[in-house]
Design an enzyme around this catalytic site. Structure first.
Site, short mmCIF file in Angstrom:
data_model
loop_
_atom_site.label_atom_id
_atom_site.label_comp_id
_atom_site.label_asym_id
_atom_site.label_seq_id
_atom_site.Cartn_x
_atom_site.Cartn_y
_atom_site.Cartn_z
N ASP A 92 8.16 -0.05 10.59
CA ASP A 92 8.18 1.36 10.18
C ASP A 92 9.07 2.20 11.09
OD1 ASP A 92 6.56 1.22 7.94
OD2 ASP A 92 4.71 1.53 9.07
N SER A 121 3.35 1.00 -5.83
CA SER A 121 4.25 0.62 -4.74
C SER A 121 5.65 0.27 -5.26
CB SER A 121 3.67 -0.59 -4.00
OG SER A 121 4.61 -1.07 -3.05
N LEU A 122 6.65 0.74 -4.53
CA LEU A 122 8.04 0.39 -4.83
C LEU A 122 8.47 -0.92 -4.17
CD1 LEU A 122 9.83 3.84 -4.47
CD2 LEU A 122 9.17 2.67 -6.58
N GLY A 150 10.17 10.19 2.76
CA GLY A 150 10.10 8.85 3.34
C GLY A 150 10.74 7.75 2.51
N TYR A 156 6.73 9.84 0.11
CA TYR A 156 7.81 10.19 -0.81
C TYR A 156 7.19 10.55 -2.15
CZ TYR A 156 6.99 5.39 -2.34
OH TYR A 156 6.40 4.24 -2.79
N LYS A 187 -3.20 -1.05 7.96
CA LYS A 187 -2.24 -1.44 9.00
C LYS A 187 -2.91 -1.80 10.33
CE LYS A 187 1.68 1.03 7.01
NZ LYS A 187 2.80 1.96 7.25
N ARG A 241 -6.70 15.94 13.10
CA ARG A 241 -7.99 16.62 12.89
C ARG A 241 -9.03 16.10 13.88
NH1 ARG A 241 -6.97 16.70 7.06
NH2 ARG A 241 -6.84 18.86 6.37
N ASN A 271 2.77 -3.64 9.71
CA ASN A 271 3.16 -3.45 8.30
C ASN A 271 3.86 -4.68 7.73
OD1 ASN A 271 5.79 -3.28 9.41
ND2 ASN A 271 6.41 -1.79 7.85
#
Length: 289
Positions: A111, A24-25, A249, A227, A75, A161, A96
């Site tokens: 988000d 995670s950033l 993203g 991303y 989430k 799906r 989030n």
């Protein structure tokens, strides 16, 4: 991030929860934001599978945790444990951002506003009246769908799906004349789109679906909420399909983080320097937010 124990400022504890979450950033982003204001911040990445999330969050709170970001696959679960939801979290059915209060956790969803700010302000896109395809109906899709509608897009087609999940998201959005759930297998019959948003985590699981080239045109903007490595398959498809704009993203990640930071600290950080710094190493990033 380690904090100098000699600092006179109290260390404020925050975290991001997800599974996986090691790459995670968010800790880096919030460390940069905190430095803009001289805030002493500890921000950890806590790996918690869905079955252990409640326990891990309770432990974090007991240790003084004041707020948290929530990423996949937690989430919707996070929304269910909140004592209060913001309007945008309620509309999304997904959270989030958590804010600790006297009565428990308050839930927000940043988000959607993060995505819209990145697309319109950083990339200069006009989203109004764009015929839009949203791929996926999970927590990420739920977070951005209301904001896309509020931004003035045209019809929104949701493909997944599992058709029941697309139906459920469409029902939540409450605009049956404008929102159209469909099975992913039927996507080739829907024509082309001005905006295509990939909100699935399929590329992480090496299961990215085969999409027809006919979905995109030279005016299409293709956006992946992921991303780094996870965004490569969709953006590669978009390039071959001839989409005019191909956006990952990373900018959304920085903007939603800024919105969370403002909820916690009542201060708005500058995002462009942080985005530029992360973009320099974007080729080596692995999505975990």
């Amino acid at each position: 991030m380690s904090i100098d124990s000699s600092s006179s400022s109290p260390v404020l504890r925050f975290a991001v929860f997800g599974h996986p979450v090691a790459h995670s950033l968010s800790p880096r982003i919030h460390a940069h934001f905190a430095r803009q204001f001289g805030i002493a911040l500890e921000y950890a990445a806590i790996d918690a599978a869905a079955e252990r999330f409640d326990v891990a969050l309770a432990e974090f709170a007991a240790e003084g945790g004041l707020g948290a970001n929530i990423t996949l696959p937690l989430k919707t679960r996070a929304a269910s444990i909140c004592t209060h939801l913001s309007e945008r979290a309620r509309r999304a059915g997904a959270v989030n951002t958590l804010i600790r209060s006297a009565t428990g956790w308050e839930g927000d969803n940043t988000d959607g506003v993060g995505l819209i700010r990145d697309l319109t302000e950083r990339h200069g896109l006009d989203l109004r009246e764009r015929r839009t395809l949203l791929i996926g109906a999970g927590g990420a899709a739920r977070g951005v769908a209301p904001a896309l509608l509020d931004a003035g897009i045209g019809d929104l087609f949701i493909v997944n799906r599992t058709g029941e999940r697309a139906d459920a998201l469409a029902d939540t959005l409450g605009q049956p004349g404008r929102v159209h759930p469909r099975y992913l297998d039927d996507v080739g019959n829907l024509g082309n789109f001005d905006l295509i948003v990939n909100a699935t985590s399929a590329a992480r699981e090496h299961e990215f679906p085969s999409l027809p080239m006919s979905l995109a045109t030279p005016r299409t903007a293709a956006v992946d909420l992921s991303y780094g490595e996870a965004a490569i398959p969709f953006l590669a498809w978009a390039k071959v399909a001839g989409a005019h704009d191909r956006i990952d993203g990373l900018g959304m990640l920085v903007e939603q983080a800024a919105e969370s930071f403002e909820r916690w600290h009542r201060r708005r950080p500058e995002t462009d320097p942080v985005y530029a710094l992360l973009r320099q190493g974007a080729g080596t990033l692995v999505t975990a937010d």
